[in-house]
Design a protein around this motif. Structure first.
Motif, PDB file in Angstrom:
ATOM      1  N   VAL A   1      39.682  22.589  21.501  1.00 10.14           N
ATOM      2  CA  VAL A   1      39.868  23.903  21.063  1.00 10.14           C
ATOM      3  C   VAL A   1      38.482  24.540  20.945  1.00 10.14           C
ATOM      4  N   LEU A   2      37.499  23.662  20.552  1.00 13.05           N
ATOM      5  CA  LEU A   2      36.243  24.297  20.563  1.00 13.05           C
ATOM      6  C   LEU A   2      35.562  24.905  21.841  1.00 13.05           C
ATOM      7  N   LEU A   3      36.025  24.300  22.728  1.00 19.83           N
ATOM      8  CA  LEU A   3      35.506  24.802  24.035  1.00 19.83           C
ATOM      9  C   LEU A   3      36.395  25.837  24.590  1.00 19.83           C
ATOM     10  N   VAL A   4      37.511  26.003  24.181  1.00 20.58           N
ATOM     11  CA  VAL A   4      38.467  27.163  24.427  1.00 20.58           C
ATOM     12  C   VAL A   4      37.882  28.398  23.665  1.00 20.58           C
ATOM     13  N   ALA A   5      37.394  28.311  22.438  1.00 23.98           N
ATOM     14  CA  ALA A   5      36.846  29.345  21.742  1.00 23.98           C
ATOM     15  C   ALA A   5      35.381  29.582  22.367  1.00 23.98           C
ATOM     16  N   GLY A   6      34.746  28.886  22.983  1.00 21.37           N
ATOM     17  CA  GLY A   6      33.634  29.245  23.524  1.00 21.37           C
ATOM     18  C   GLY A   6      33.643  30.028  24.768  1.00 21.37           C
ATOM     19  N   THR A   7      34.950  29.776  25.400  1.00 17.59           N
ATOM     20  CA  THR A   7      35.132  30.177  26.827  1.00 17.59           C
ATOM     21  C   THR A   7      35.841  31.698  26.558  1.00 17.59           C
ATOM     22  N   VAL A   8      36.709  31.805  25.485  1.00 14.38           N
ATOM     23  CA  VAL A   8      37.369  33.086  25.116  1.00 14.38           C
ATOM     24  C   VAL A   8      36.474  34.128  24.804  1.00 14.38           C
ATOM     25  N   VAL A   9      35.300  33.923  24.021  1.00 16.36           N
ATOM     26  CA  VAL A   9      34.514  34.621  23.475  1.00 16.36           C
ATOM     27  C   VAL A   9      33.861  35.844  24.379  1.00 16.36           C
ATOM     28  N   PRO A  10      33.075  35.250  25.445  1.00 17.22           N
ATOM     29  CA  PRO A  10      32.461  35.955  26.455  1.00 17.22           C
ATOM     30  C   PRO A  10      33.603  36.833  27.297  1.00 17.22           C
ATOM     31  N   VAL A  11      34.662  36.482  27.512  1.00 16.30           N
ATOM     32  CA  VAL A  11      35.683  37.131  28.257  1.00 16.30           C
ATOM     33  C   VAL A  11      36.174  38.409  27.569  1.00 16.30           C
ATOM     34  N   VAL A  12      36.492  38.194  26.135  1.00 18.51           N
ATOM     35  CA  VAL A  12      36.774  39.198  25.338  1.00 18.51           C
ATOM     36  C   VAL A  12      35.689  40.263  25.110  1.00 18.51           C
ATOM     37  N   ALA A  13      34.383  39.839  25.022  1.00 18.64           N
ATOM     38  CA  ALA A  13      33.139  40.505  24.758  1.00 18.64           C
ATOM     39  C   ALA A  13      33.138  41.646  26.116  1.00 18.64           C
ATOM     40  N   ALA A  14      33.435  40.685  27.449  1.00 15.06           N
ATOM     41  CA  ALA A  14      33.298  41.753  28.611  1.00 15.06           C
ATOM     42  C   ALA A  14      34.281  42.788  28.589  1.00 15.06           C
ATOM     43  N   GLY A  15      35.334  42.438  28.086  1.00 14.55           N
ATOM     44  CA  GLY A  15      36.479  43.544  28.085  1.00 14.55           C
ATOM     45  C   GLY A  15      36.078  44.670  27.002  1.00 14.55           C
ATOM     46  N   VAL A  16      35.359  44.299  25.886  1.00 12.10           N
ATOM     47  CA  VAL A  16      34.947  45.257  25.122  1.00 12.10           C
ATOM     48  C   VAL A  16      33.801  46.166  25.716  1.00 12.10           C
ATOM     49  N   TYR A  17      32.941  45.617  26.377  1.00  8.67           N
ATOM     50  CA  TYR A  17      31.619  46.254  26.914  1.00  8.67           C
ATOM     51  C   TYR A  17      32.404  47.209  28.004  1.00  8.67           C
ATOM     52  N   PHE A  18      33.168  46.606  28.902  1.00  2.67           N
ATOM     53  CA  PHE A  18      33.680  47.756  30.054  1.00  2.67           C
ATOM     54  C   PHE A  18      34.646  48.686  29.581  1.00  2.67           C
ATOM     55  N   SER A  19      35.151  48.546  28.360  1.00  2.00           N
ATOM     56  CA  SER A  19      36.074  49.388  28.106  1.00  2.00           C
ATOM     57  C   SER A  19      35.689  50.595  27.151  1.00  2.00           C
ATOM     58  N   GLU A  20      34.344  50.519  27.352  1.00  5.42           N
ATOM     59  CA  GLU A  20      33.493  51.590  26.459  1.00  5.42           C
ATOM     60  C   GLU A  20      33.609  51.533  24.901  1.00  5.42           C
ATOM     61  N   GLY A  21      34.176  50.178  24.514  1.00  5.93           N
ATOM     62  CA  GLY A  21      34.499  50.037  23.162  1.00  5.93           C
ATOM     63  C   GLY A  21      33.304  49.471  22.359  1.00  5.93           C
ATOM     64  N   ASN A  22      32.262  49.436  23.211  1.00  2.00           N
ATOM     65  CA  ASN A  22      30.735  48.782  22.571  1.00  2.00           C
ATOM     66  C   ASN A  22      30.279  49.501  21.285  1.00  2.00           C
ATOM     67  N   PRO A  23      30.080  48.774  20.498  1.00  2.00           N
ATOM     68  CA  PRO A  23      29.697  49.413  18.922  1.00  2.00           C
ATOM     69  C   PRO A  23      28.401  49.899  19.035  1.00  2.00           C
ATOM     70  N   LEU A  24      27.477  49.576  20.070  1.00  2.00           N
ATOM     71  CA  LEU A  24      25.977  49.839  19.879  1.00  2.00           C
ATOM     72  C   LEU A  24      25.616  50.367  21.584  1.00  2.00           C
ATOM     73  N   PRO A  25      25.907  51.546  21.815  1.00  2.00           N
ATOM     74  CA  PRO A  25      25.650  51.845  23.435  1.00  2.00           C
ATOM     75  C   PRO A  25      24.217  51.075  24.009  1.00  2.00           C
ATOM     76  N   GLY A  26      24.487  50.530  25.290  1.00  2.00           N
ATOM     77  CA  GLY A  26      23.536  49.912  25.886  1.00  2.00           C
ATOM     78  C   GLY A  26      23.199  48.289  25.222  1.00  2.00           C
ATOM     79  N   LEU A  27      24.046  47.875  24.487  1.00  2.00           N
ATOM     80  CA  LEU A  27      23.889  46.507  24.039  1.00  2.00           C
ATOM     81  C   LEU A  27      24.699  45.465  24.729  1.00  2.00           C
ATOM     82  N   GLU A  28      24.374  44.688  25.592  1.00  2.00           N
ATOM     83  CA  GLU A  28      25.369  44.034  26.555  1.00  2.00           C
ATOM     84  C   GLU A  28      26.037  42.881  25.626  1.00  2.00           C
ATOM     85  N   VAL A  29      26.888  43.211  25.042  1.00  2.00           N
ATOM     86  CA  VAL A  29      27.799  42.093  24.143  1.00  2.00           C
ATOM     87  C   VAL A  29      28.192  41.047  24.713  1.00  2.00           C
ATOM     88  N   MET A  30      28.554  41.057  26.165  1.00  2.00           N
ATOM     89  CA  MET A  30      28.966  39.941  27.132  1.00  2.00           C
ATOM     90  C   MET A  30      27.946  38.978  27.168  1.00  2.00           C
TER      91      MET A  30
END
Length: 609
Positions: free
Chosen positions: A185-214
């Motif tokens: 479960v811990l490893l699943v969480a560690g894998t899901v977080v960057p995938v979700v962050a990549a979706g946020v970054y490329f969907s223009e939903g980034n809270p701070l422009p230019g911050l690479e959340v992924m």
């Protein structure tokens, strides 16, 4: 060269340091013990994430566009292999090594290698980024490029690889238990977080422009691996197949690592734990195992198993505790496998066998000593009878023959009474005592049974014990002896105490019920304190024509039932001034009582409260 400071710079560098420490820890584990599949893959993955975080921190700290592009380009060296390395580790961790071949690994690594090559030649084709610029997002001056078609394709492939890793780890968590489930479960969480962050970054939903959340999210991935290693010992645990083998064993099994932490238990081990099985995993062996089950620590260089018979002080059951060192190919101790096997019946059989051997030795002693005397008398007297024909020699022959007959009868009884009682029935103590008294030839003697009591016993053998005790009193006190039989009830503070109970309730405490008993007492001179430990010995007698086996047979019958007997000072003779001791009193305890105690004509329950 111009630099800027922002809290994001500090946080990213701290994350990089933590990832680097995690990588060094895994390397240490892999070198100290036998390498575990997936261990070095995790090291390479951690190093790649550390590289990404360091180059991104330097990019954040830079202000001018050429500086940012320089660090941005170097970051691709570590960032591009991350999805592939994560999938490879997942395949190894979940036991799917057959999917890993030289051509599959080669095809997978073509993707990051191609992207790195495109990043360093981007000025000629602009497939990775185009029109890079700097923007001030209010926190720092950030790099904001326009991503090309190659990046879009790479992100799609990365999401596909990350999704495959998430599915495999989720299946691992679903089919596992305890520490293995928490790790997955811990490893699943560690894998899901960057995938979700990549979706946020490329969907223009980034809270701070230019911050690479992924990119920053990769620190969460590294943090999950770091926590799994530090808290759960991910790279020192037993493989998946071994877990299944442990769970299917009939005996209690506990696996301990080199640090003294419990890493696996099976269902049969739960009675030996101080906590639930899930809570035991990861805990110190001294805290989660009951004291008698804790084995000594394995010694380095000693491959031999430690075997010891231990007893549970609560239940009284015996166990063979075997601690087997777990070593690698070089003989280095990695942990210990502890097996607890219930050997209570075997211990009891061995105890009975020792008793039988001691009994055989006693028999040999009796045959060689006690039977030899009447045989010598018979031999000498028969010779004199032939020579003289006098009647006194024939009388001596009769007495010697009678004594031999009594000795043989007692020896046969002793041999039978030493056998363990296998079948019992509900027996009335008063009825057994009356039946035994009817067979004692002492018309002037008196027997009084205070109150009835029902016990679980072999009726015939219990009656034989009463007969022997009654005859012993007649032989030592006289034909006018007075005897009393009374139940003993259990007292929590003082043990057993005399007297009957008048409670109408049933006690629910079985342990108290089995510690009750009964007593037989006479009004004779009693037994001196210094002789009370010897009266049950084979051949011990104070009478000239006594065999010395009467009380020995009583003891054998009592112990065959699992009870205990002792000789104490009685009270019936205390009114006789000429007697130095009270009457002889024999107390039998540890008796399993049956439901019901009769007082007078009323049957009531035996109260142990």
């Amino acid at each position: 060269m111009t630099w800027q400071y922002t809290p994001f710079l500090t946080l990213t560098l701290i994350a990089a340091v933590l990832v680097g420490v995690a990588a060094l820890y895994v390397v240490r584990q892999q070198r100290a013990y036998e390498p575990v599949p997936g261990g070095y893959t995790a090291v390479i993955l951690s190093v790649a994430i550390c590289w990404v975080l360091v180059t991104y921190a330097l990019q954040i700290g830079s202000v001018e566009l050429p500086q940012k592009l320089f660090w941005y380009r170097l970051g691709y060296i570590g960032f591009m292999p991350v999805p592939v390395l994560l999938l490879l580790f997942t395949l190894q961790y979940t036991g799917r090594d057959e999917w890993i071949t030289w051509w599959s690994v080669g095809l997978l690594f073509l993707i990051p290698l191609a992207m790195i090559g495109l990043a360093f030649t981007n000025e000629t084709h602009h497939l990775v980024w185009a029109n890079p610029m700097t923007i001030d997002n209010g926190a720092f001056v950030a790099l904001r490029p326009e991503y090309g078609r190659a990046i879009i394709a790479y992100v799609a492939i990365s999401v596909l690889l990350g999704g495959a890793s998430i599915v495999l780890l989720s299946l691992r968590a679903y089919t596992s238990a305890g520490i293995y489930r928490r790790q997955a479960v811990l490893l699943v969480a560690g894998t899901v977080v960057p995938v979700v962050a990549a979706g946020v970054y490329f969907s223009e939903g980034n809270p701070l422009p230019g911050l690479e959340v992924m990119t920053i999210a990769l620190a969460v991935t590294a943090g999950s691996f770091c926590w799994a290693v530090a808290r759960h010992g991910l790279f020192t645990l037993i493989p998946i197949a071994s877990q299944a083998a442990v769970e299917q064993m009939d005996d209690a099994v506990v696996v301990i690592d080199i640090r003294g932490l419990v890493v696996n238990v099976n269902e049969q081990a739960e009675p030996f734990l101080t906590v639930d099985a899930d809570e035991a995993i990861g805990g110190s062996v001294g805290e989660v195992l009951r004291p008698f089950a804790v084995p000594p620590a394995p010694r380095s260089g000693d491959p031999e198993s430690d075997r010891e018979v231990v007893t549970n002080p609560e239940s009284g059951r015996s166990y063979q505790r075997t601690g087997t060192p777990l070593t690698d190919n070089d003989g280095v101790v990695m942990g210990q496998l502890v097996v607890l096997q219930d050997i209570t019946e075997r211990v009891r059989r061995e105890r009975r066998l020792r008793q039988q051997n001691e009994q055989l030795e006693e028999f040999a002693s009796v045959v060689s000593h006690d039977l030899r005397n009447p045989l010598n008398v018979i031999s000498a007297r028969s010779q004199l009878a032939r020579e003289t024909g006098e009647a006194e020699h024939f009388d001596a022959l009769d007495r010697a023959a009678d004594r031999m007959d009594r000795l043989i009868d007692d020896l046969l009884q002793l041999a039978r009474q030493g056998q363990t009682v296998d079948e019992t029935e509900r027996v009335s103590l008063q009825q057994v005592a009356d039946d035994a008294w009817s067979l004692v030839n002492a018309p002037e003697a008196d027997l009084q049974v205070e109150s009835d009591m029902y016990v679980e016993a072999d009726r015939d053998r219990l009656q034989q014990a009463f007969e022997n005790l009654f005859r012993n009193a007649v032989d030592h006190v006289g034909t006018d002896v007075s005897l009393i039989v009374e139940p003993l009830e259990y007292d929590a503070e003082y043990g057993v105490s005399s007297g009957s109970t008048d409670s109408n309730g049933d006690s629910g405490d079985d342990s108290d019920r089995t510690r009750a008993g009964f007593a037989i007492e006479d009004d004779g001179p009693g037994i001196p304190a210094e002789e009370r430990d010897n009266v049950f010995d084979y051949g011990h007698t104070t009478e000239e024509d006594g065999t010395g086996f009467g009380l020995a047979i009583v003891k054998e019958i009592v112990e065959a039932h699992g009870w205990e007997i002792r000789a104490v000072d009685g009270e019936l003779a205390s009114t006789r001034e000429q007697d130095e001791y009270g009457g002889a009193r024999f107390e039998v305890t540890g008796v399993t009582t049956a439901q019901g105690l009769a007082i007078g004509e009323t049957d009531v329950g035996f109260d142990f409260s």
